[in-house]
Structure formats: structure tokens, C-alpha cells
Design a protein around this motif. Structure first.
Motif, PDB file in Angstrom:
ATOM      1  N   VAL A  68       0.837  -1.206   0.000  1.00  0.00           N
ATOM      2  CA  VAL A  68       0.000   0.000   0.000  1.00  0.00           C
ATOM      3  C   VAL A  68       0.868   1.251   0.000  1.00  0.00           C
ATOM      4  O   VAL A  68       2.056   1.219   0.347  1.00  0.00           O
ATOM      5  N   TRP A  69       0.254   2.365  -0.373  1.00  0.00           N
ATOM      6  CA  TRP A  69       0.962   3.653  -0.401  1.00  0.00           C
ATOM      7  C   TRP A  69       1.125   4.231   0.989  1.00  0.00           C
ATOM      8  O   TRP A  69       2.182   4.731   1.351  1.00  0.00           O
ATOM      9  N   GLY A  70       0.037   4.170   1.786  1.00  0.00           N
ATOM     10  CA  GLY A  70       0.078   4.805   3.097  1.00  0.00           C
ATOM     11  C   GLY A  70      -0.369   3.884   4.213  1.00  0.00           C
ATOM     12  O   GLY A  70      -1.228   3.014   4.031  1.00  0.00           O
ATOM     13  N   ALA A  71       0.215   4.093   5.402  1.00  0.00           N
ATOM     14  CA  ALA A  71      -0.151   3.341   6.602  1.00  0.00           C
ATOM     15  C   ALA A  71      -0.861   4.288   7.560  1.00  0.00           C
ATOM     16  O   ALA A  71      -0.272   5.270   8.021  1.00  0.00           O
ATOM     17  N   ILE A  72      -2.131   4.001   7.839  1.00  0.00           N
ATOM     18  CA  ILE A  72      -2.908   4.817   8.769  1.00  0.00           C
ATOM     19  C   ILE A  72      -2.615   4.295  10.164  1.00  0.00           C
ATOM     20  O   ILE A  72      -3.164   3.281  10.594  1.00  0.00           O
ATOM     21  N   LEU A  73      -1.739   4.984  10.878  1.00  0.00           N
ATOM     22  CA  LEU A  73      -1.274   4.514  12.179  1.00  0.00           C
ATOM     23  C   LEU A  73      -2.176   5.062  13.274  1.00  0.00           C
ATOM     24  O   LEU A  73      -2.093   6.232  13.647  1.00  0.00           O
ATOM     25  N   GLU A  74      -3.042   4.196  13.803  1.00  0.00           N
ATOM     26  CA  GLU A  74      -4.004   4.663  14.803  1.00  0.00           C
ATOM     27  C   GLU A  74      -3.416   4.572  16.207  1.00  0.00           C
ATOM     28  O   GLU A  74      -2.804   3.578  16.576  1.00  0.00           O
ATOM     29  N   VAL A  75      -3.617   5.655  16.949  1.00  0.00           N
ATOM     30  CA  VAL A  75      -3.248   5.677  18.364  1.00  0.00           C
ATOM     31  C   VAL A  75      -4.360   6.390  19.134  1.00  0.00           C
ATOM     32  O   VAL A  75      -4.960   7.343  18.632  1.00  0.00           O
ATOM     33  N   PRO A  76      -4.655   5.933  20.356  1.00  0.00           N
ATOM     34  CA  PRO A  76      -5.676   6.598  21.155  1.00  0.00           C
ATOM     35  C   PRO A  76      -5.139   7.909  21.714  1.00  0.00           C
ATOM     36  O   PRO A  76      -3.956   8.009  22.055  1.00  0.00           O
ATOM     37  N   VAL A  77      -6.003   8.906  21.815  1.00  0.00           N
ATOM     38  CA  VAL A  77      -5.544  10.189  22.352  1.00  0.00           C
ATOM     39  C   VAL A  77      -6.456  10.761  23.433  1.00  0.00           C
ATOM     40  O   VAL A  77      -6.058  11.671  24.159  1.00  0.00           O
ATOM     41  N   SER A  78      -7.667  10.254  23.587  1.00  0.00           N
ATOM     42  CA  SER A  78      -8.569  10.805  24.605  1.00  0.00           C
ATOM     43  C   SER A  78      -8.280  10.186  25.965  1.00  0.00           C
ATOM     44  O   SER A  78      -7.802   9.053  26.074  1.00  0.00           O
ATOM     45  N   GLN A  79      -8.623  10.923  27.008  1.00  0.00           N
ATOM     46  CA  GLN A  79      -8.390  10.430  28.367  1.00  0.00           C
ATOM     47  C   GLN A  79      -9.178   9.144  28.621  1.00  0.00           C
ATOM     48  O   GLN A  79      -8.664   8.192  29.210  1.00  0.00           O
ATOM     49  N   VAL A  80     -10.426   9.119  28.157  1.00  0.00           N
ATOM     50  CA  VAL A  80     -11.253   7.946  28.428  1.00  0.00           C
ATOM     51  C   VAL A  80     -10.691   6.707  27.749  1.00  0.00           C
ATOM     52  O   VAL A  80     -10.724   5.600  28.323  1.00  0.00           O
ATOM     53  N   ARG A  81     -10.150   6.858  26.558  1.00  0.00           N
ATOM     54  CA  ARG A  81      -9.546   5.707  25.868  1.00  0.00           C
ATOM     55  C   ARG A  81      -8.242   5.284  26.536  1.00  0.00           C
ATOM     56  O   ARG A  81      -7.978   4.088  26.741  1.00  0.00           O
ATOM     57  N   LEU A  82      -7.406   6.262  26.834  1.00  0.00           N
ATOM     58  CA  LEU A  82      -6.102   5.945  27.429  1.00  0.00           C
ATOM     59  C   LEU A  82      -6.259   5.293  28.794  1.00  0.00           C
ATOM     60  O   LEU A  82      -5.597   4.301  29.109  1.00  0.00           O
ATOM     61  N   LYS A  83      -7.159   5.833  29.605  1.00  0.00           N
ATOM     62  CA  LYS A  83      -7.297   5.358  30.986  1.00  0.00           C
ATOM     63  C   LYS A  83      -8.067   4.053  31.085  1.00  0.00           C
ATOM     64  O   LYS A  83      -7.670   3.139  31.815  1.00  0.00           O
ATOM     65  N   TYR A  84      -9.165   3.938  30.336  1.00  0.00           N
ATOM     66  CA  TYR A  84     -10.062   2.811  30.555  1.00  0.00           C
ATOM     67  C   TYR A  84      -9.995   1.717  29.486  1.00  0.00           C
ATOM     68  O   TYR A  84     -10.507   0.621  29.698  1.00  0.00           O
ATOM     69  N   GLN A  85      -9.378   2.004  28.335  1.00  0.00           N
ATOM     70  CA  GLN A  85      -9.293   0.977  27.291  1.00  0.00           C
ATOM     71  C   GLN A  85      -7.878   0.451  27.111  1.00  0.00           C
ATOM     72  O   GLN A  85      -7.659  -0.764  27.081  1.00  0.00           O
ATOM     73  N   PHE A  86      -6.908   1.373  27.001  1.00  0.00           N
ATOM     74  CA  PHE A  86      -5.545   0.955  26.677  1.00  0.00           C
ATOM     75  C   PHE A  86      -4.610   0.900  27.887  1.00  0.00           C
ATOM     76  O   PHE A  86      -3.643   0.145  27.887  1.00  0.00           O
ATOM     77  N   GLY A  87      -4.858   1.727  28.877  1.00  0.00           N
ATOM     78  CA  GLY A  87      -3.965   1.784  30.028  1.00  0.00           C
ATOM     79  C   GLY A  87      -2.619   2.393  29.699  1.00  0.00           C
ATOM     80  O   GLY A  87      -1.597   2.006  30.275  1.00  0.00           O
ATOM     81  N   TRP A  88      -2.608   3.360  28.784  1.00  0.00           N
ATOM     82  CA  TRP A  88      -1.370   4.016  28.369  1.00  0.00           C
ATOM     83  C   TRP A  88      -1.285   5.420  28.956  1.00  0.00           C
ATOM     84  O   TRP A  88      -2.305   6.086  29.167  1.00  0.00           O
ATOM     85  N   GLU A  89      -0.040   5.865  29.174  1.00  0.00           N
ATOM     86  CA  GLU A  89       0.217   7.259  29.532  1.00  0.00           C
ATOM     87  C   GLU A  89       0.410   8.063  28.251  1.00  0.00           C
ATOM     88  O   GLU A  89       0.719   7.504  27.189  1.00  0.00           O
TER      89      GLU A  89
END
Length: 404
Positions: free
Chosen positions: A118-139
Motif C-alpha cells: 500500500v501507499w500509506g499506513a494509517i497509524l491509529e493511536v488513542p488520544v482521549s483520556q477515556v480511551r487511554l485510561k479505561y481501554q488501553f492503560g497508556w500514559e
């Protein structure tokens, strides 16, 4: 002001002039052109129960390309072998559209995307507080580190990396600025503002997109969901703030309430903003209908832009006006999409309906009394049947009335 001359009036449409006034244009940062990133094959297919076969995806991709869509998100290759094969075959088609795919910020996803070509890679990362805290557990710093590593790897493998920020509209503004500015400083040239929960307003999107435009001068994209019915409005608000690419799906197909409907955004930009999109609208209509068929979903007949009935008329008074000048009762005409008006003969029809249908079917009537009788007979039949008459049923009535 001459209301019959201006960007609001063309051969086949006549819209409001108010949005073109200097007073209403103040503060806008409209791009000279808007491009489209179609996500029907990935986000659209995430609608429950929708499965596009590899051949379906190839057919849709070809039609999208023919319609002038500039970017096609062909799928998420890590989902299944069928997805990987479909994306690979789409890449091999050699379309004009640039082909992308969704990737998590993981090495295996990026390696797969590179292998497929493919030409492009759509690199998804969570950025909202609710996603980071309750779904991914990332800082927050962890998000930045993961994305930068993924983007670097993508570039090394010849892919164009997208910063695709999940749930952007519920993210902390300071964190977004830190992430975006660092990504752009390190060479990322495409940034996607994503209203994943479909939960902002046009003013909120205009503010957020405007802030991102102030921070960086790269290609910005907006990707809106439709939970409050504002997907199209929010996409247009982002364009008003300077975003130059809209990611959307045909017919708004997608999970929950779906996505912004690509055809609605595209036609709004052309007719209501005067912004060129490079879209061939008859061909876009063709692929929108094909997606409706292949998805197996039903769509309301009065759906904006591509609905089955939006150029269908039954009430007599507007049909009479339509015969004089279609601009009187429609903001745009069917010819734009390679379609034509459909006139129904039902309970609410009038003389104009009968005259239209007689001409359409090549039936001759010169006696006004006969037309009046046909109007009454059609109404009586429609009430009995609780629907409009078919052409065959009307032709039968015509023969009965004419023969007396």
C-alpha cells in the motif's frame, strides 16, 4: 444583488446565496480544493452484518477510482486473510487513487502493510483520556513514543505514515499539540483529526481543526462519525477551518450511527461552498448504489443526495412548478447524478402529473376534460390501492377513459 448570477446558481442547481457573502465568509480558511479518503472498505464494513467479499472490494475500489476518489482505505489487513488478499489485489490494479490501510502502532501491522504494497499506513493511536485510561492503560508519553517508533518504521519501509488520532474530540488540547507538533517535526506529513464517538458540534470541530492548523502546516484530514447526526456538518466545519481532506464512507455506512456520508460532503462542498473536489458525481452515485446493494443494508428512500426518491414527485402543485422551472422546487436537479425525475400518480396528483406521464408514455390527449377525468380516476384508484399507480395501471385507465 442579482440573485440569478453568482456561484450559488448554475445550470442544474440554485442554492442559497447567503453562505457566499463576505460577512459569512469572515474567519473561514477554506482550502482551494478538497480531496477524499474513502473508508467504505474498512470503516464501512465494520457495520454489523456487513461483509464485502474480496471481489466486492475490488469492484468497489474500481468504481471509487473511476469516480475520482483520491485515496482509498482498502481495509485492515490484520483482520483476516481475506482482507489481506483483497487489499493486495486492489494494490495490483494500478489505480490512480492512492491505496492505504489501517495499522495499529505495531511492527507486525506495519510489516504486513509494507508487504502488501500500500501507499500509506494509517497509524491509529488513542488520544482521549477515556480511551487511554479505561481501554488501553497508556500514559500520554507512551502514546507519543509508540507512534514515533511506528512512524519511523513505516517510513523506513517506504510507507507514508498517517497520524490517526482515535477520539481526538475528547482529547486534552495540550497533549494533542505535543503529539502533533513532535510527529510533524519528525517528518510526518499527514494528520487525521478523528471524531470517533461522533460527539462534537460543528463549532467544536471548527475550533479543534483551527488549532491544529495553527500548530502545523501539513496535510490535515478529518474523519467523523455520526452518532448525533452531525458527521457531515462536522466534516464541513473542519474544511471551514482549513482541513483539505475528508475521510468518509459511501452512504454513511459504518458501525453504530455510521460515518459522515462521502457523497453528502462532496456535493455540499461543490454546491454550497463552491470548492472543487474532482469528483465525477454520476459515477459517485453509481458506486454509492453498488455499495447499498453489496452491503445488504436498506437505506431510506429520502436519503440526502443519493436517496431513491429525492427526485420523485407526487403532489400536483410542485409538479406543476417543476414543469415550469425545476429550480422553483429543488435545490439541485437529477442530471448532476445522471438521473431523471420520476413522477408518481397517486392520491395527491394533479393535472401536471397526468400531462407529464402522458408525455413520458407517448400517450396523446388534447381534450382537457379527459385529463380532468384521468386525475379523478387516478386518485380513486390510488386510494383503493393505498399506493401510486404503475405505468401499466395508468395505461389501462387511459384506454378506458379515452374509449369512453
Amino acid at each position: 444583488m442579482d440573485l440569478e448570477r453568482g456561484p450559488w446558481k448554475k445550470d442544474y442547481y440554485w442554492v442559497s446565496h447567503y453562505q457566499f457573502l463576505t460577512e459569512t465568509q469572515t474567519g473561514l480558511r477554506l482550502p482551494e480544493k478538497v480531496t477524499f479518503h474513502d473508508s467504505t472498505l474498512r470503516d464501512g464494513e465494520q457495520a454489523p452484518g456487513v461483509v464485502f467479499s474480496p471481489q466486492d472490494k475490488i469492484e468497489i475500489a474500481k468504481l471509487l477510482d473511476a469516480a475520482g476518489i483520491q485515496y482509498i482505505e482498502a481495509g485492515f489487513p490484520m483482520v483476516s486473510k481475506a482482507d489481506r488478499e483483497a487489499i493486495e489485489k486492489i494494490v495490483e490494479l494500478g489505480l490512480k487513487a492512492r491505496i492505504t490501510c489501517l495499522c495499529r502502532a505495531r511492527a507486525e501491522d506495519i510489516e504486513m502493510a509494507a508487504a502488501i504494497g500500500v501507499w500509506g499506513a494509517i497509524l491509529e493511536v488513542p488520544v482521549s483520556q477515556v480511551r487511554l485510561k479505561y481501554q488501553f492503560g497508556w500514559e500520554e508519553d507512551e502514546v507519543i513514543e509508540k507512534f514515533m517508533a511506528a512512524a519511523g518504521m513505516a517510513r523506513e519501509k517506504g510507507l507514508v505514515p498517517y497520524l490517526f488520532m482515535i477520539d481526538s474530540t475528547r482529547a486534552d488540547l495540550n497533549f494533542l499539540e505535543k503529539l502533533i507538533t513532535k510527529a510533524v517535526k519528525e517528518g510526518v506529513e499527514r494528520v487525521s483529526i478523528v471524531d470517533t464517538a461522533g460527539c462534537t458540534t460543528p463549532r467544536g470541530m471548527f475550533y479543534l481543526a483551527g488549532k491544529v492548523r495553527e500548530w502545523v502546516d501539513v496535510d490535515l484530514e478529518v474523519h467523523c462519525h455520526n452518532d448525533f447526526g452531525l458527521g457531515v456538518a462536522n466534516s464541513l466545519a473542519a474544511v471551514e477551518a482549513g482541513v483539505g481532506t475528508v475521510a468518509a464512507t459511501l452512504n454513511g455506512l459504518g458501525q453504530r450511527a455510521g460515518n459522515a456520508a462521502l457523497e453528502e460532503v462532496a456535493w455540499s462542498l461543490e454546491a454550497l461552498y463552491g470548492i472543487p473536489t474532482g469528483i465525477d458525481f454520476p459515477k459517485l452515485y453509481e458506486v454509492a448504489i453498488k455499495v447499498q446493494e453489496l452491503s445488504g443494508w436498506s437505506f431510506p428512500p429520502n436519503k440526502a443526495v443519493v436517496g431513491r426518491n429525492i427526485f420523485t414527485w407526487e403532489a400536483g402543485l410542485p409538479v406543476a412548478a417543476l414543469r415550469r422551472n425545476p429550480h422553483t422546487v429543488e435545490p439541485f436537479q437529477p442530471e448532476i447524478f445522471g438521473r431523471k425525475h420520476e413522477i408518481e400518480l397517486g392520491k395527491k396528483c394533479g393535472k401536471a402529473n397526468i400531462e407529464w406521464k402522458l408525455e413520458e408514455l407517448g400517450l396523446e390527449v388534447t381534450d382537457n376534460a379527459v385529463i380532468e377525468e384521468l386525475v379523478e380516476r387516478v386518485k380513486e384508484e390510488a386510494i383503493k390501492l393505498k399506493r401510486a399507480l404503475t405505468d401499466e395501471e395508468f395505461s389501462r385507465l387511459y384506454r378506458e377513459v379515452v374509449k369512453g
